[in-house]
Design a protein around this motif. Sequence first.
Motif, PDB file in Angstrom:
ATOM      1  N   ASP A 173      14.881  40.187  70.511  1.00 29.03           N
ATOM      2  CA  ASP A 173      15.546  39.814  71.754  1.00 29.03           C
ATOM      3  C   ASP A 173      16.674  38.826  71.471  1.00 29.03           C
ATOM      4  OD1 ASP A 173      14.440  37.255  71.460  1.00 29.03           O
ATOM      5  OD2 ASP A 173      12.884  37.569  72.957  1.00 29.03           O
ATOM      6  N   GLY A 174      17.314  38.321  72.520  1.00 28.78           N
ATOM      7  CA  GLY A 174      18.468  37.459  72.344  1.00 28.78           C
ATOM      8  C   GLY A 174      18.175  36.104  71.761  1.00 28.78           C
ATOM      9  N   SER A 175      16.888  35.747  71.623  1.00 33.44           N
ATOM     10  CA  SER A 175      16.490  34.486  70.998  1.00 33.44           C
ATOM     11  C   SER A 175      15.885  34.691  69.617  1.00 33.44           C
ATOM     12  CB  SER A 175      15.494  33.751  71.899  1.00 33.44           C
ATOM     13  OG  SER A 175      16.077  33.439  73.151  1.00 33.44           O
ATOM     14  N   GLY A 176      15.900  35.935  69.132  1.00 28.09           N
ATOM     15  CA  GLY A 176      15.374  36.215  67.804  1.00 28.09           C
ATOM     16  C   GLY A 176      13.901  36.539  67.761  1.00 28.09           C
ATOM     17  N   ASN A 177      13.279  36.763  68.914  1.00 28.29           N
ATOM     18  CA  ASN A 177      11.860  37.116  68.950  1.00 28.29           C
ATOM     19  C   ASN A 177      11.682  38.618  68.760  1.00 28.29           C
ATOM     20  OD1 ASN A 177      10.987  34.389  69.724  1.00 28.29           O
ATOM     21  ND2 ASN A 177      11.968  34.849  71.679  1.00 28.29           N
ATOM     22  N   PRO A 178      10.702  39.049  67.938  1.00 26.33           N
ATOM     23  CA  PRO A 178      10.526  40.484  67.685  1.00 26.33           C
ATOM     24  C   PRO A 178      10.005  41.223  68.913  1.00 26.33           C
ATOM     25  CG  PRO A 178       8.806  39.188  66.598  1.00 26.33           C
ATOM     26  CD  PRO A 178       9.792  38.214  67.141  1.00 26.33           C
ATOM     27  N   LEU A 179      10.566  42.402  69.161  1.00 20.13           N
ATOM     28  CA  LEU A 179      10.146  43.268  70.259  1.00 20.13           C
ATOM     29  C   LEU A 179       9.394  44.493  69.749  1.00 20.13           C
ATOM     30  CD1 LEU A 179      13.376  43.161  72.481  1.00 20.13           C
ATOM     31  CD2 LEU A 179      11.256  41.841  72.764  1.00 20.13           C
ATOM     32  N   TRP A 180       9.915  45.126  68.705  1.00 21.92           N
ATOM     33  CA  TRP A 180       9.213  46.265  68.118  1.00 21.92           C
ATOM     34  C   TRP A 180       9.687  46.485  66.685  1.00 21.92           C
ATOM     35  CZ3 TRP A 180      12.654  49.779  66.427  1.00 21.92           C
ATOM     36  CH2 TRP A 180      13.825  50.009  67.162  1.00 21.92           C
ATOM     37  N   THR A 181       8.899  47.235  65.929  1.00 22.87           N
ATOM     38  CA  THR A 181       9.264  47.646  64.574  1.00 22.87           C
ATOM     39  C   THR A 181       8.961  49.138  64.419  1.00 22.87           C
ATOM     40  OG1 THR A 181       7.089  47.170  63.605  1.00 22.87           O
ATOM     41  CG2 THR A 181       8.697  45.366  63.651  1.00 22.87           C
ATOM     42  N   ALA A 182       9.665  49.768  63.512  1.00 25.09           N
ATOM     43  CA  ALA A 182       9.420  51.175  63.191  1.00 25.09           C
ATOM     44  C   ALA A 182       9.702  51.390  61.713  1.00 25.09           C
ATOM     45  CB  ALA A 182      10.300  52.093  64.037  1.00 25.09           C
ATOM     46  N   THR A 183       8.842  52.139  61.043  1.00 23.87           N
ATOM     47  CA  THR A 183       9.006  52.462  59.630  1.00 23.87           C
ATOM     48  C   THR A 183       9.247  53.958  59.485  1.00 23.87           C
ATOM     49  OG1 THR A 183       7.535  50.649  58.980  1.00 23.87           O
ATOM     50  CG2 THR A 183       7.929  52.363  57.356  1.00 23.87           C
ATOM     51  N   LEU A 184      10.362  54.323  58.862  1.00 19.57           N
ATOM     52  CA  LEU A 184      10.737  55.727  58.696  1.00 19.57           C
ATOM     53  C   LEU A 184      11.192  55.962  57.264  1.00 19.57           C
ATOM     54  CD1 LEU A 184      12.858  56.110  61.967  1.00 19.57           C
ATOM     55  CD2 LEU A 184      10.508  56.898  61.613  1.00 19.57           C
ATOM     56  N   GLY A 185      10.985  57.180  56.780  1.00 16.50           N
ATOM     57  CA  GLY A 185      11.408  57.498  55.428  1.00 16.50           C
ATOM     58  C   GLY A 185      11.116  58.940  55.080  1.00 16.50           C
ATOM     59  N   PHE A 186      11.218  59.252  53.788  1.00 16.06           N
ATOM     60  CA  PHE A 186      10.995  60.598  53.280  1.00 16.06           C
ATOM     61  C   PHE A 186       9.745  60.588  52.409  1.00 16.06           C
ATOM     62  CE2 PHE A 186      15.473  60.088  54.066  1.00 16.06           C
ATOM     63  CZ  PHE A 186      15.879  61.289  54.631  1.00 16.06           C
ATOM     64  N   ALA A 187       8.876  61.553  52.616  1.00 19.33           N
ATOM     65  CA  ALA A 187       7.655  61.644  51.808  1.00 19.33           C
ATOM     66  C   ALA A 187       8.012  61.887  50.350  1.00 19.33           C
ATOM     67  CB  ALA A 187       6.762  62.764  52.332  1.00 19.33           C
ATOM     68  N   GLY A 188       7.303  61.175  49.458  1.00 16.04           N
ATOM     69  CA  GLY A 188       7.503  61.376  48.033  1.00 16.04           C
ATOM     70  C   GLY A 188       8.775  60.779  47.482  1.00 16.04           C
ATOM     71  N   ALA A 189       9.314  59.770  48.172  1.00 18.77           N
ATOM     72  CA  ALA A 189      10.566  59.168  47.703  1.00 18.77           C
ATOM     73  C   ALA A 189      10.610  57.700  48.095  1.00 18.77           C
ATOM     74  CB  ALA A 189      11.768  59.906  48.291  1.00 18.77           C
ATOM     75  N   ASN A 190      11.432  56.940  47.376  1.00 12.81           N
ATOM     76  CA  ASN A 190      11.726  55.548  47.719  1.00 12.81           C
ATOM     77  C   ASN A 190      13.124  55.474  48.317  1.00 12.81           C
ATOM     78  OD1 ASN A 190       9.294  54.385  46.747  1.00 12.81           O
ATOM     79  ND2 ASN A 190      10.090  54.430  44.645  1.00 12.81           N
ATOM     80  N   GLU A 191      13.246  54.749  49.424  1.00 14.01           N
ATOM     81  CA  GLU A 191      14.543  54.545  50.053  1.00 14.01           C
ATOM     82  C   GLU A 191      14.980  53.089  49.895  1.00 14.01           C
ATOM     83  OE1 GLU A 191      12.725  57.861  50.987  1.00 14.01           O
ATOM     84  OE2 GLU A 191      12.050  56.224  52.286  1.00 14.01           O
ATOM     85  N   ILE A 192      16.265  52.894  49.654  1.00 12.76           N
ATOM     86  CA  ILE A 192      16.880  51.567  49.589  1.00 12.76           C
ATOM     87  C   ILE A 192      17.998  51.569  50.619  1.00 12.76           C
ATOM     88  CG2 ILE A 192      18.044  49.857  48.156  1.00 12.76           C
ATOM     89  CD1 ILE A 192      16.817  51.254  45.709  1.00 12.76           C
ATOM     90  N   VAL A 193      17.794  50.880  51.728  1.00 11.73           N
ATOM     91  CA  VAL A 193      18.759  50.910  52.811  1.00 11.73           C
ATOM     92  C   VAL A 193      19.886  49.917  52.548  1.00 11.73           C
ATOM     93  CG1 VAL A 193      17.595  49.160  54.223  1.00 11.73           C
ATOM     94  CG2 VAL A 193      18.945  50.946  55.335  1.00 11.73           C
ATOM     95  N   SER A 194      21.083  50.225  53.045  1.00 11.70           N
ATOM     96  CA  SER A 194      22.218  49.331  52.819  1.00 11.70           C
ATOM     97  C   SER A 194      22.978  48.992  54.095  1.00 11.70           C
ATOM     98  CB  SER A 194      23.184  49.941  51.798  1.00 11.70           C
ATOM     99  OG  SER A 194      23.618  51.213  52.217  1.00 11.70           O
ATOM    100  N   ARG A 195      23.100  49.925  55.055  1.00 18.02           N
ATOM    101  CA  ARG A 195      23.899  49.683  56.235  1.00 18.02           C
ATOM    102  C   ARG A 195      23.200  50.171  57.495  1.00 18.02           C
ATOM    103  NH1 ARG A 195      29.237  48.523  55.923  1.00 18.02           N
ATOM    104  NH2 ARG A 195      28.809  47.923  58.082  1.00 18.02           N
ATOM    105  N   LEU A 196      23.591  49.555  58.621  1.00 22.21           N
ATOM    106  CA  LEU A 196      23.077  49.930  59.933  1.00 22.21           C
ATOM    107  C   LEU A 196      24.241  49.959  60.914  1.00 22.21           C
ATOM    108  CD1 LEU A 196      20.603  50.415  61.840  1.00 22.21           C
ATOM    109  CD2 LEU A 196      20.600  47.940  62.227  1.00 22.21           C
TER     110      LEU A 196
END
Length: 227
Positions: A173-196
């Motif tokens: 939220d606008g004060s930095g409090n967490p609202l939700w999380t989600a974990t997504l990826g590909f089976a059988g692989a490691n992902e290294i994210v860089s941009r959003l």
Amino acid sequence: MNNRQVLRTILSGLLILAAYFQHLHAQGFRRAFNPQGSYCRDLLLQPNGDMIMTGGIRTDGRIFLQRVDAAGYLVWTNHLDRAGAHGRALCNTSDGGFAVLAESFPDGGQLKNILLKFNAAGELQWETVLNNPNLNNKFRDLVATPDGGFALVGDTRVQTPQVEQEVLFVKLDGSGNPLWTATLGFAGANEIVSRLVQLPNGDLVAAGERRPLGQTESDYFLIRTNS
């Protein structure tokens, strides 16, 4: 010289000055900035053409943070001491300020990310430690969302049943409090994210590198989710 001639002379001088300063701003430039040992990790354009930079200062461990105008001249600096943390990513906020995602902040015996919110003058308004229980200090990028909050993306670990590295989305939220999380990826692989990035309809898109387990070669990935 009559009054009309004086006025014409003054106006001509002002026009020449205006053209001169416009020419200066239109030119390219090269600028180097103190302090010694500083480096930049992200650059954020402002609506008036100014630019905000963040990174770190190796000589004293402070966060490098400064604003320059369109010609590269310094507007302000605010190099914060956060026990060795350094800035990684920036985003503008709807109130005219901006936020800094920093990393390597020591907290509870671990290095973690922190989120710092500033006004347009570079004055700190609030800050919060970001927890990523499965892989601390791995948030990589952020965007400000239309509701006044933030979305962040980073790396995390999951058991599927083998241990894999996937992409963690977090909404605050606008004060930095967490609202939700989600974990997504590909089976059988490691992902290294860089941009959003956030799309006009509000969806979030993360980009990075995907490496199948047991292989050395990698490829590029995009993951899109709603917010």
